[in-house]
Design an enzyme around this catalytic site. Structure first.
Site, PDB file in Angstrom:
ATOM      1  N   GLU A 139       0.819  -1.214   0.000  1.00  0.00           N
ATOM      2  CA  GLU A 139       0.000   0.000   0.000  1.00  0.00           C
ATOM      3  C   GLU A 139       0.852   1.264   0.000  1.00  0.00           C
ATOM      4  O   GLU A 139       0.593   2.184  -0.781  1.00  0.00           O
ATOM      5  CB  GLU A 139      -0.916   0.009   1.230  1.00  0.00           C
ATOM      6  N   THR A 140       1.859   1.329   0.868  1.00  0.00           N
ATOM      7  CA  THR A 140       2.537   2.625   1.083  1.00  0.00           C
ATOM      8  C   THR A 140       4.047   2.524   1.251  1.00  0.00           C
ATOM      9  O   THR A 140       4.674   3.478   1.727  1.00  0.00           O
ATOM     10  CB  THR A 140       1.980   3.327   2.334  1.00  0.00           C
TER      11      THR A 140
END
Length: 357
Positions: A139-140
């Site tokens: 995700e990040t």
């Protein structure tokens, strides 16, 4: 009509002035609307404010003070709009990006740094550390790429200037305002992705309200700066969506296009494995006949430019990941990332175990 609507001419005029200003703030530069146009004449915006006041119990003046600061985000709208000529879907390319070596190395470090919190999340929710680490990593990049868009601007833009998913984003904007009024988020300063997702796990506002936890016990939930809160919240999400402790996630499979069409390409584990196997699907492992499964088809480009497809059978655990993100590519990448991480950890521990023996 709520009790607040149309009470006095002064109140009506005040709202007209407010939304005239809101139109200038949010609609500036919108190529499809004249520059002088305002939100004043758009009943859906007034209806939204009325609904937030009635359903969320938030004071009207507070909602209006927040919304008047909103600014339209043409960049977010542009990034959300599908290309008229999208490139061919390519699982091989997606997998290479998601499971790149730098990300996997960082995953090993992240898992070690937060091993205690990950173990506590597993004890509490039954979700393995590698799955949680894979999600946060994909995700990040473990918090290094969380997005710099002002979330209020994004949600307002997508709620009122992006018809494809307006209903969804109006609901998310309402959740965002509720979080702000509860003091859980600074709605004027919060930043995130161009799609409105927030923090290390990229939760939408509705997911923050439903699943996010204060897992570090400091009295507040901070998905951007608290790894513990992010870890606990991801595990909480998956467990509440149906994760089953100590069950497999995904198997390589042999299938074909006709079977994929017949099974319907959903994200739920909606079919009994016995029924899917009767169609001719085979896996590289064992599942009990009554296990619920979902078939993933993963198209990829071959060296000569032609297309082929790989298949996976996912269990109810894979289905929970697909509820987190509906993309088959995403679900398969999380499962493979976690499996790769687990294999590397086992290899790393083997010499030490041997030396101790």
């Amino acid at each position: 009509m709520t009790a607040d609507r149309g009470r006095t001419m002064d109140g009506s005029r005040r709202r007209q002035l407010l939304f005239g200003g809101l139109a200038l703030a949010c609609g500036a530069g919108h190529a499809r609307r004249p520059a002088a146009a305002s939100y004043e004449g758009r009943p859906e915006l007034q209806e939204f404010v009325d609904a937030v006041v009635a359903e969320q119990g938030i004071p009207r003046k507070w909602v209006e003070r927040v919304l008047v600061t909103g600014r339209r985000s043409p960049q977010a709208e542009r990034l959300m709009t599908p290309s008229l000529t999208p490139p061919p879907r390519d699982w091989t390319r997606y997998r290479a990006r998601a499971l790149d070596e730098a990300r996997l190395r960082e995953a090993m470090t992240y898992r070690q740094a937060h091993r205690g919190t990950l173990a506590r999340a597993f004890d509490t929710f039954g979700v393995p550390a590698e799955i949680v680490v894979a999600i946060i990593g994909i995700e990040t990049m473990f918090g290094r790429v969380m997005g710099t868009f002002r979330t209020l601007d994004v949600l307002m833009t997508l709620a009122f200037d992006y018809p494809r998913r307006a209903a969804f984003y109006r609901a998310e904007l309402a959740h965002f305002l509720a979080l702000g009024h509860q003091g859980r988020i600074d709605v004027l300063k919060q930043t995130g992705s161009f799609a409105g997702a927030i923090g290390l796990p990229q939760f939408m506002p509705s997911s923050i309200r439903r699943y996010a936890l204060d897992f570090d016990g400091d009295g507040r939930i901070d998905l951007a700066r608290s790894a513990a809160d992010a870890i606990g919240s991801v595990a909480s999400y998956l467990q509440r969506e149906g994760w089953q402790r100590d069950r497999p996630v995904m198997f390589d499979a042999i299938a074909n296009e006709a079977i994929a069409e017949q099974l319907g390409r959903g994200i739920a584990a909606a079919h009994a494995w016995a029924d899917v196997a009767d169609l001719g699907v085979r896996i590289d492992g064992y599942l009990p006949p009554d296990a619920r499964v979902v078939l993933l088809d993963l198209p990829y480009l071959q060296e000569d430019g032609s297309s082929n497809v790989e298949y996976r059978i996912g269990t109810v655990n894979l289905a929970t990941i697909l509820h987190y993100n509906r993309s088959y590519f995403y679900g398969a990448a999380v499962a493979e990332f976690a499996a790769t991480l687990r294999t590397r950890l086992q290899a790393q521990q083997a010499p030490a175990d041997g030396a101790e023996g």
